[in-house]
Every structure is written in C-alpha cells, then in structure tokens.
Design an enzyme around this catalytic site. Sequence first.
Site, PDB file in Angstrom:
ATOM      1  N   HIS A  59      40.789  -3.753  -4.590  1.00 57.18           N
ATOM      2  CA  HIS A  59      40.071  -4.750  -3.799  1.00 57.18           C
ATOM      3  C   HIS A  59      41.025  -5.878  -3.411  1.00 57.18           C
ATOM      4  O   HIS A  59      40.970  -6.405  -2.299  1.00 57.18           O
ATOM      5  CB  HIS A  59      38.897  -5.334  -4.592  1.00 57.18           C
TER       6      HIS A  59
ATOM      7  N   ASP B 265      -9.322  -6.671   8.944  1.00 55.36           N
ATOM      8  CA  ASP B 265      -9.345  -5.228   8.668  1.00 55.36           C
ATOM      9  C   ASP B 265      -9.231  -4.423   9.963  1.00 55.36           C
ATOM     10  O   ASP B 265      -8.718  -3.310   9.962  1.00 55.36           O
ATOM     11  CB  ASP B 265     -10.649  -4.835   7.970  1.00 55.36           C
TER      12      ASP B 265
ATOM     13  N   GLU C  44      -5.339  -9.519  -2.954  1.00 53.22           N
ATOM     14  CA  GLU C  44      -4.987  -8.848  -1.699  1.00 53.22           C
ATOM     15  C   GLU C  44      -5.551  -9.651  -0.512  1.00 53.22           C
ATOM     16  O   GLU C  44      -4.844  -9.981   0.419  1.00 53.22           O
ATOM     17  CB  GLU C  44      -5.577  -7.432  -1.712  1.00 53.22           C
ATOM     18  N   HIS C  45      -6.852  -9.924  -0.589  1.00 54.89           N
ATOM     19  CA  HIS C  45      -7.500 -10.752   0.431  1.00 54.89           C
ATOM     20  C   HIS C  45      -7.968 -12.052  -0.205  1.00 54.89           C
ATOM     21  O   HIS C  45      -8.582 -12.018  -1.274  1.00 54.89           O
ATOM     22  CB  HIS C  45      -8.738 -10.051   1.017  1.00 54.89           C
TER      23      HIS C  45
ATOM     24  N   HIS D 231     -16.061  -0.836  -0.469  1.00 60.84           N
ATOM     25  CA  HIS D 231     -14.885   0.038  -0.349  1.00 60.84           C
ATOM     26  C   HIS D 231     -14.855   1.106  -1.425  1.00 60.84           C
ATOM     27  O   HIS D 231     -14.494   2.254  -1.165  1.00 60.84           O
ATOM     28  CB  HIS D 231     -13.585  -0.766  -0.394  1.00 60.84           C
TER      29      HIS D 231
ATOM     30  N   GLN E  93     -15.995  -6.103   0.555  1.00 60.54           N
ATOM     31  CA  GLN E  93     -15.006  -5.575  -0.351  1.00 60.54           C
ATOM     32  C   GLN E  93     -15.640  -4.577  -1.312  1.00 60.54           C
ATOM     33  O   GLN E  93     -15.086  -3.511  -1.583  1.00 60.54           O
ATOM     34  CB  GLN E  93     -14.381  -6.727  -1.138  1.00 60.54           C
TER      35      GLN E  93
END
Lengths: 430, 430
Positions: A415, A356, A322-323, A258, A255
């Site tokens: 209506h 991934d 996220e992960h 990145h 991670q």
Amino acid sequence: MQVIKYPKRKDWNQILSRPENNVEEMAELVNQVFEQVKNDGDKALLKYTSLYDGAEIDSVEVSLEEIEASESLVSQELKNALTVAANNIEKYHSSQLTKPELIETSVGVSCWRKFTPIDKVGLYIPGGSAPLFSTVLMLGIPARIAGCKEVVLCTPPNKDGKINPVILYACKLVGVDRVFRIGGIQAIAAMAFGTETVPHVYKIFGPGNQYVTAAKQEVTKKGVAIDMPAGPSEVLVMADESSVPEFVASDLLSQAEHGADSQVILISWNETLIKDVAIEVEKQLKSLTRKEVASKALANSKLILVGKMEEALALSNLYGPEHLILSVKNEDDLLNGIQNAGSVFIGNYTPESAGDYASGTNHTLPTNGYAKSYSGVGLGSFMKSITFQKISEEGLRNLGPVIEVMATAEQLDAHCNAVSLRLNKIKAKS
Amino acid sequence: MQVIKYPKRKDWNQILSRPENNVEEMAELVNQVFEQVKNDGDKALLKYTSLYDGAEIDSVEVSLEEIEASESLVSQELKNALTVAANNIEKYHSSQLTKPELIETSVGVSCWRKFTPIDKVGLYIPGGSAPLFSTVLMLGIPARIAGCKEVVLCTPPNKDGKINPVILYACKLVGVDRVFRIGGIQAIAAMAFGTETVPHVYKIFGPGNQYVTAAKQEVTKKGVAIDMPAGPSEVLVMADESSVPEFVASDLLSQAEHGADSQVILISWNETLIKDVAIEVEKQLKSLTRKEVASKALANSKLILVGKMEEALALSNLYGPEHLILSVKNEDDLLNGIQNAGSVFIGNYTPESAGDYASGTNHTLPTNGYAKSYSGVGLGSFMKSITFQKISEEGLRNLGPVIEVMATAEQLDAHCNAVSLRLNKIKAKS
C-alpha cells in the site's frame, strides 16, 4: 383491547414487546426447497406449485397475451384509480433521484459518488383472497425510475393456475418485464438461483408469509440482497383531545384487519379519548368483512394512557412503529422528536390508508422494530452507489506522505509502495 | 499469475468465479456462543477471550485512562497523518447530509422524508499483527456526522489484554463513546444482545475474519442490522498503453498483500502491458514483508487480455469489483459505462491506497460481487429515513375516492372506512 394506565418506565419494554417470529425454524425446509430448485429448475417449480398452491401448471411464465388480456378484465374505475396512484408514486419517488456532486476533499483530490441501478431485481407479490396490486405499484414504479434493466415478478397462482387480472394489469402499467406464476419458497429460490425460465436477480423485494420471509432471509447468505427483513404490520397512534375518536378507531382497525398478528397501539394523555376510541372500535368492527382477523389482532392491542406528550413520544421512539399516526393539536411539538418510525401520518385527514395506496410514499416499510435501523423502500433501494476518485499529481504530492505513514503503521508495505513509486516518478519529472 | 488471452464470452463467468465462502457451516458454533453470551453476559465474554484470544482479562471495557494515555504512545507523525485523513473523510461524508424536501404529489397531499441517525451503533475492528486504525476513522467519523447517540467499538486484545494505542487514539480522535476489549463471535454477540457492561446496538459495522462474518450474518435474523455481507478483498485494474506497469503492479500487490484469498485481476487490450506488469509484480513482490501472503493471492490472480476496451468494461461489470482502477488514456469513454463497482480510482496518480486511507471516500466497500446490489458504507449507512405525509381536507376530497376504490378492490374494508368516515365529515361540514 387492553388499557394500560400510566405505565412505569421500567415496564415499557415489556409492554411494547412484539411476538417472536420463528423464521429460523423454517431454515431446514427452506434449504430443502432451495436445493430442489437449484437441481431441478422449472420441474421443481411445477412440483411445488402443485404441492403448495394446488395448481397444475404447464409453464411458470405468464404469457404476454394473458397480461395484455388483463386490461379488459379490470373496471375502468379501478384503472383510473391505479393511474392516479401511480402518478403520485412516480412523482414522489422521482424526487429522490440525485446527481453526482464532486467534492474536492483537499487540493487535487476529487471524490464523488454516483447512484446506478441494480441491473436485475425480483418482486414478490403474495397470493391470497385479495389481489395485492398496490404492492406492484410500490415496487415496480421505483424499479423503473431507477432504471433497473430487468424487472421480474413472482406471484402464486390460484387453483386454476391463473393470476388475478388486476395484478397483471398493474404489472403492465408499471412496466414489469416478466411475470411468473409461482409463489412461496420456490419463487424466492427461482429468483435467487435462476432456472431455465426464471432469470436470477441481484435483489428481491416484497412482502410474504412466514415461508417467504424465511426464504428471503436465507438468500442473503447466498449473495442475493433483499429489501428488508419482514414482520407483522403495525400502527401506533398518538392522539389528544383534538383528534376524532371515529377516525382514530378506523385507523386502528385498518391495521388490525391486515392479520391476526398485526400490532395496534394507541397512546394518549387524554383518558376520555381512550375510552371513546375503544367504544368506536367495537362499533366499527362489527361491519367489517375481516372482523374475525381484526378481533384477534385487537386482542393483543394496547391503549396506553400516559401523563404527558413527552412520555408518549419516548414510548413511540422506543417501539419504532412501522406506521405512526399523529392526531394531535400541536404536531410541530412532536415532529422534531420522532427518531424511529417507518412512515408518519399527520393530522385528522391523513389516514394510513392514504400512504398504503395513493399519496405517493412507499408502503413497504420497516416493521418489528426495524425502523430503528432500516429505511423503508425508496428509489435508493433499487440502486447502489459507486464512489469515484481522481487525484492529480499535485494532489498526490500533498496527500501521498500521509498515506505512506498510515500504510506503514498498518504494516501494509505494498500500500505504501503504490504511493512511493508514484511520488518518485513525480519528483523525477520536476 | 495466470494469463488468459481473448476468453470467449461463454467462459467469462467461470473465469471470474470467486471462491465460495463457508459462512453457513459456522452457524452452529455462532449460535452456541450467542446462547452463552445471552445467558452469562460478561462472564461468557471473559471466558471466550481467554479461550480464543489467549488473554486473561478482568473487565471487558477499556478505561478512559487507558484511552487518554494512548495519545502519548502514538508518534506525532502518525497523529498528524490521522488528522489529515480524518479531515478529508469528514469533508466527503458531510457532503452526504441531506435536507427534507417537501413534495406536493397532488393538491393538498404533502410528502417528505427525513434522515435520522441510528441511535446505537457498534463498530468492529479486527485484531491481528497490525492495528487497523484506518477502519476506526472510516466507521467512527460518519457515525458522528450522522449523529448516532451511542457509538461503541469492540476489538480483540493481545495476549496481555491490551489494545494497540493507535486504535485507542483513533477512537478518541473520532469520538467513539466506549471501547471494549473483545473480539470474534463473542464481540458480535455482546453488541447484538447486550451484557451487563456492553450495550446492545441496532446496527453492527466493520470487517472481520470468517467467524465475525458468520456472526454478523446470523444477527440479521435476530433484529440487528449489519453494514453489508463481507468477503475477501479484491481489485480489478483496467489498463492500456498509457498506464505505467510499475504503478499497476504496485496496485495489484496492494490488494494481494491483504490476504491469501484476495482477488487480483488485470484486464487490458494491450499485450505488452500485461507482460510488463507481470514482470514488475515479480520484482516488487520480493521486497514485501507480507510476500508469502501476497504470493498465495497472486497464484489465484488473473491477467486477462481482451480484444477491445468494450469487452474489458463488460467483464468488469459482470465481476462487480470492490475496487476498480482505471488506468487508461480515455477514461471518459469508460466512466459512463461502469455499472457495478464499489469504488473507482481514475488515472495514473490515484492508487487504491489513497482511498483506503486518506482521500476521504470510505474504504468499507461491497466485495464478492455484492457491488451489484449493495452500496459501500456512507453517511446514509448510519441513518435511516422516515417518510412523512400530511393531507389537507381538500387533498383528501380529491384523493379519497381513489383510495376507496383501491382498498375495496383489495378487500380491505377498514382501509376504505378510514377514508369514507373522513370524507363524510368533510361533506357534513361544507
């Protein structure tokens, strides 16, 4: 790496705080580029490609010949790997196809919904030193399974105006219809508004830098949908004495490499493990090509020691990673308690990098806490549902009076009339 | 009402164009109110409620006693109607619950996804002359089925600081946790950022005026999700000689009475029908309470005569109506061809108002062409999916090399290492 021991609950929010992103400050620049692309079309795209990518290009579309030629420029080993990954991604996402199920909510009242493809979608693939072909698979394959009629892709060219052949090969493999050598705000503008060459699309997918993120956010105000708001990538690992420090360290570093703004968190109730992982991280870091990037990310990373597993779970749900990697003996104790996370990796032999690339699940996931309210990209992201209903005379005879009462109470006469006129006709017939 | 005969395809886009909405111009005002609410909390809410709603209130929360008291203030007839509608809505939305399905994408690689509730959601119900209690059902019921832990609702008070009892009764019926007497931008701000009294939520649902719409759009940049972008309500009717002009007219008027900016379109390949509907519309219009509003909407409405059914379908798909009514002999010829629509009403006895109130489907639908990329609200709108994966030693032995090749090609060493370290360990063991 910062070690935090037994944090008090009142400090949890502060410990887990993420850096603010400044998407808003870019709105002015984004809107400038939008106006230019709207007014000047392709001409503006060529101008910005020169300005921002340093590439002088004659046309924005990658030719079919160039796409075809990519096949011979990619190693057989990589092509084989892409095929395996694509098959898994296809298998997983195909399982998300659904059939309409008719529900009779009351006698004579039939309701169902059907998922139909979004006709035109645009995929964005960032540039940079490495070709992010895996994202082509992750977006292009579900778009095809969904049945989207027009799938276009934008990615910035290098200084020579070229696109990396692996990107082009991946486009060919998954069946992207048209590829454009444009990036940044101008690419998002082109897909949102259309130019002479680039078709406008209804929804835009894919990661990007802060400019792309700001531009995607801005187009949602102009009638174009996006996959989800973006933020820096992140991982949270929960580990106990059953985990392997070497493995955990490698996941944290996956991670961290990145980007400098990546978020990396380890939570454990085992102090020895935390120490061992910290040592392993330092060791593995040394040999990484992207060690500088990873070091910066690690400077903001946190190793958190808690008293027990339940606290780790509560912290993780508060963060909404996220992960999320679960490297624990009794995973079943945790699995049911997970409320907020993008993608969960279970056990010692399930590294994040599997998801991934190749296990089949999607890697386009909610980050920045969005896992609390957004799903990751799936087949459904490329479709929308249409509701259908059909009411029989008997159905309306039963339900009509209910509608009349409610419409009248909401002071919506017409209506009510729409039902009353029909009920009168039914009565007249019988 | 404008009658358009046999429009040429090149003019379709212009004929179907919708009025632009000016959400962006309000961004400044929205951000001012946001800042005040962030800084001053409840105090700012009281101030804006005085300023915009003309109500002097002491506290923003509606007391439990007031909610309980609503029961005796609503007629038994209306309570019964709400119960029938609620049951149908519950039945339809419950059918959207799904169970995780494990997919083995390749040997030893197991993937699945699970839908979990969004913990905290906020519902917005507009004020105005009529109490829009039906929207309380449409949002509150799926929120409860989804299992959202905290469901709060904001709605503006009248000049006396009161909320219409039918709204409160509906809140009680569906199990809304807390009700706040605040509206407009300040209500959206309160739910997005939280105050001393109002909890912040992860996702905000519900219709509103242009200020509410602009505020909802703005919070998406601040980490809060919304149901969908809003626009004026609209209906498109496709009808042939089998339809009843009286019914079609009543459906068009149902839409027209919503607001002066409502969009109303009839497409037919039968000229007599178009004439008959136009006459019926004028006739029915006279007796409507909201005839002034409806007249304004009708001034922009269109009756379009086309050569054949296929053209009507193509026009409809290009428009992507929020509501689509099919009042035709051979509905099956059309059903499969519908690509873009929010909710479809089939046959002579299925008025739009059935879906607005009681058939069970949701009435919160994509308008303004968003049906091309957004689904209407459903159970899934109150949930998000989490992906899970677990890989066995055998699974990683098979898939690991693929991941290594791909990670290396993307120049992400640590991603590759995370696999290599594990493969080494597996080899060492065997």
